[in-house]
Write a protein that holds these residues in place. Structure first.
Motif, mmCIF file in Angstrom:
data_model
loop_
_atom_site.group_PDB
_atom_site.id
_atom_site.type_symbol
_atom_site.label_atom_id
_atom_site.label_comp_id
_atom_site.label_asym_id
_atom_site.label_seq_id
_atom_site.Cartn_x
_atom_site.Cartn_y
_atom_site.Cartn_z
ATOM 1 N N ARG A 1 -18.967 -47.083 -32.097
ATOM 2 C CA ARG A 1 -19.462 -45.759 -31.711
ATOM 3 C C ARG A 1 -19.042 -44.715 -32.743
ATOM 4 O O ARG A 1 -17.874 -44.605 -33.097
ATOM 5 C CB ARG A 1 -18.936 -45.377 -30.330
ATOM 6 C CG ARG A 1 -19.457 -46.275 -29.213
ATOM 7 C CD ARG A 1 -18.989 -45.807 -27.854
ATOM 8 N NE ARG A 1 -19.488 -46.655 -26.783
ATOM 9 C CZ ARG A 1 -20.688 -46.542 -26.234
ATOM 10 N NH1 ARG A 1 -21.515 -45.602 -26.653
ATOM 11 N NH2 ARG A 1 -21.060 -47.349 -25.260
ATOM 12 N N GLU B 1 -26.597 -46.765 -26.173
ATOM 13 C CA GLU B 1 -26.642 -45.337 -26.508
ATOM 14 C C GLU B 1 -26.555 -44.471 -25.250
ATOM 15 O O GLU B 1 -25.949 -43.394 -25.263
ATOM 16 C CB GLU B 1 -27.938 -45.017 -27.264
ATOM 17 C CG GLU B 1 -28.024 -45.628 -28.657
ATOM 18 C CD GLU B 1 -27.154 -44.908 -29.663
ATOM 19 O OE1 GLU B 1 -26.366 -44.014 -29.281
ATOM 20 O OE2 GLU B 1 -27.238 -45.241 -30.860
ATOM 21 N N PRO C 1 -27.441 -46.104 -36.463
ATOM 22 C CA PRO C 1 -28.004 -44.813 -36.065
ATOM 23 C C PRO C 1 -28.998 -44.315 -37.113
ATOM 24 O O PRO C 1 -28.914 -44.691 -38.291
ATOM 25 C CB PRO C 1 -26.769 -43.908 -35.984
ATOM 26 C CG PRO C 1 -25.618 -44.840 -35.795
ATOM 27 C CD PRO C 1 -25.973 -46.080 -36.547
ATOM 28 N N VAL D 1 -29.899 -51.801 -27.245
ATOM 29 C CA VAL D 1 -29.383 -50.680 -28.043
ATOM 30 C C VAL D 1 -29.534 -49.374 -27.272
ATOM 31 O O VAL D 1 -28.617 -48.537 -27.240
ATOM 32 C CB VAL D 1 -30.111 -50.598 -29.402
ATOM 33 C CG1 VAL D 1 -29.775 -49.286 -30.114
ATOM 34 C CG2 VAL D 1 -29.728 -51.777 -30.286
ATOM 35 N N GLY E 1 -24.124 -41.707 -33.515
ATOM 36 C CA GLY E 1 -24.727 -42.761 -32.707
ATOM 37 C C GLY E 1 -23.896 -44.034 -32.766
ATOM 38 O O GLY E 1 -22.755 -44.024 -33.236
ATOM 39 N N SER E 2 -24.475 -45.119 -32.297
ATOM 40 C CA SER E 2 -23.743 -46.389 -32.229
ATOM 41 C C SER E 2 -24.350 -47.431 -33.160
ATOM 42 O O SER E 2 -25.574 -47.584 -33.235
ATOM 43 C CB SER E 2 -23.762 -46.938 -30.797
ATOM 44 O OG SER E 2 -23.076 -46.075 -29.914
#
Length: 217
Positions: free
Chosen positions: A160, A125, A186, A121, A164-165
């Motif tokens: 995305r 990011e 996120p 993760v 955030g993702s």
């Protein structure tokens, strides 16, 4: 004289429950294993294996369980040990009914792979990992260089957003775009905003920890 001795020995031999007990232990262990890991085996192509394996295991378990009940007739002449296979099947059946086997497996999966998934993760990011599958702009094939953290070929799904993702690590992947897995969101984000749930809300949504959810469509 030798024939008489052999005949007497054969007639005096007591029936054994060892084979029946061993069969009960093996069949029960296989049945519990399938019940525990059925969810993780549901992705293609092992899902087809389940179509054969689950009914076969169920029929074997039921058939052998019923057959073991005939051994109860041996208790009076040969002892209570002949109840052991029936007891094994009964305990296994109770475990299948009352124990949350799949939930236990999911908890272990989450704990075992959490560190690797959080590292991935962080790379998403940071922009180190980007979608790399031509036919799907949200798919990242991790390849052999990463730990096996996602079912169905070790691919992860990313979405995305400005904040955030979203990163989905699959635990199962079906033929008709059905899936389940651990979704990292996120900070403070709603897992229902993941793009896969735009048309239909998740059928299952369980919070596992801060920013981590188990989801299924």
């Amino acid at each position: 004289m030798a024939e008489i001795t052999t005949s007497a020995t054969a007639s005096g031999a007591k029936p054994s429950v060892r084979a029946a007990l061993l069969a009960a232990l093996v069949i029960s262990a296989v049945t519990l294993g399938i019940a525990t890991f059925e969810l993780s085996m549901a992705d293609w192509p092992s899902g087809f294996v389940l179509l054969v394996l689950v009914p076969l295991a169920a029929l074997t378990f039921i058939g052998c369980g019923l057959w073991s009940m005939t051994l109860l007739l041996q208790i009076r002449p040969h002892g209570v040990k002949f109840a052991a296979p029936v007891l094994v099947y009964a305990l296994t059946l109770a475990t299948l009914i009352y124990a949350p086997l799949q939930e236990i497996a999911l908890q272990r999966n989450f704990a075992w792979h959490r560190a690797s998934r959080e590292r991935i993760v962080a790379r998403v990011e940071a922009g180190e990992l980007k979608p790399n599958v031509n036919y799907n702009e949200n798919l990242i094939a991790l390849g052999d260089g990463e730990a096996n953290v996602s079912a169905g070929g070790n691919d992860i799904v990313v979405d995305r957003m400005e904040k955030g993702s979203y990163v989905l690590f699959l635990t199962s992947r079906g033929l008709k775009h059905t899936f389940s897995g651990f979704l990292h969101v996120p900070a403070g984000a709603d897992p229902k905003d993941f793009f896969e749930f735009d048309d239909k809300p998740p059928s299952r949504l369980v919070r596992y920890d801060k920013d981590w959810y188990f989801v299924a469509n």
